[in-house]
Design a protein around this motif. Structure first.
Motif, PDB file in Angstrom:
ATOM      1  N   PHE A 105      -1.616 -14.487  -1.026  1.00 44.01           N
ATOM      2  CA  PHE A 105      -1.824 -13.787  -2.301  1.00 44.01           C
ATOM      3  C   PHE A 105      -2.964 -12.770  -2.180  1.00 44.01           C
ATOM      4  N   VAL A 106      -4.093 -13.187  -1.618  1.00 47.58           N
ATOM      5  CA  VAL A 106      -5.258 -12.303  -1.492  1.00 47.58           C
ATOM      6  C   VAL A 106      -4.942 -11.118  -0.579  1.00 47.58           C
ATOM      7  N   ILE A 107      -4.309 -11.385   0.554  1.00 49.16           N
ATOM      8  CA  ILE A 107      -3.956 -10.302   1.477  1.00 49.16           C
ATOM      9  C   ILE A 107      -3.049  -9.291   0.797  1.00 49.16           C
ATOM     10  N   ASN A 108      -2.027  -9.768   0.092  1.00 55.18           N
ATOM     11  CA  ASN A 108      -1.096  -8.865  -0.585  1.00 55.18           C
ATOM     12  C   ASN A 108      -1.755  -8.128  -1.743  1.00 55.18           C
ATOM     13  N   ASP A 140      -3.697  -5.320  -0.334  1.00 60.80           N
ATOM     14  CA  ASP A 140      -2.797  -4.268   0.144  1.00 60.80           C
ATOM     15  C   ASP A 140      -2.137  -3.503  -1.006  1.00 60.80           C
ATOM     16  N   GLY A 141      -2.399  -3.896  -2.251  1.00 58.90           N
ATOM     17  CA  GLY A 141      -1.879  -3.185  -3.423  1.00 58.90           C
ATOM     18  C   GLY A 141      -0.512  -3.611  -3.879  1.00 58.90           C
ATOM     19  N   GLU A 142      -0.004  -4.726  -3.364  1.00 59.60           N
ATOM     20  CA  GLU A 142       1.347  -5.160  -3.727  1.00 59.60           C
ATOM     21  C   GLU A 142       1.520  -5.371  -5.231  1.00 59.60           C
ATOM     22  N   PHE A 143       0.477  -5.750  -5.925  1.00 56.57           N
ATOM     23  CA  PHE A 143       0.583  -6.073  -7.344  1.00 56.57           C
ATOM     24  C   PHE A 143       0.061  -4.976  -8.248  1.00 56.57           C
ATOM     25  N   ASP A 144      -0.296  -3.811  -7.677  1.00 57.15           N
ATOM     26  CA  ASP A 144      -0.788  -2.695  -8.484  1.00 57.15           C
ATOM     27  C   ASP A 144       0.331  -2.175  -9.387  1.00 57.15           C
TER      28      ASP A 144
END
Length: 80
Positions: free
Chosen positions: A68-71, A74-78
């Motif tokens: 979760f933190v890595i993603n 990386d902006g996955e949840f922006d």
């Protein structure tokens, strides 16, 4: 601060224990937004909405939390 825990039926396939969050040391985000809080409890990471702490918390294994933190970094949840 003691926490009220809402009992809910686990979802199908749920294999994680329900950690005791009554003595959890909740921490807010470092930027002061304060909408999400996390606590490290019994080898798991709990996440809750600070505006509704009485609602159930999400429980992550260390591997799930790391992913979760890595993603998130990386902006996955922006939204943009």
């Amino acid at each position: 601060m003691a926490e009220s825990i809402t009992t809910q039926k686990p979802q199908s396939g749920w294999d994680k224990p329900e950690p005791d969050l009554s003595e959890a040391q909740w921490r807010s985000g470092s930027r002061g937004a304060g909408d999400v809080q996390i606590a490290f409890v019994e080898g798991f990471i709990a996440m809750r909405n600070s505006g509704r702490p009485e609602k159930p918390s999400l429980i992550f294994t260390p591997a799930e939390w790391r992913a979760f933190v890595i993603n998130a970094r990386d902006g996955e949840f922006d939204l943009t």
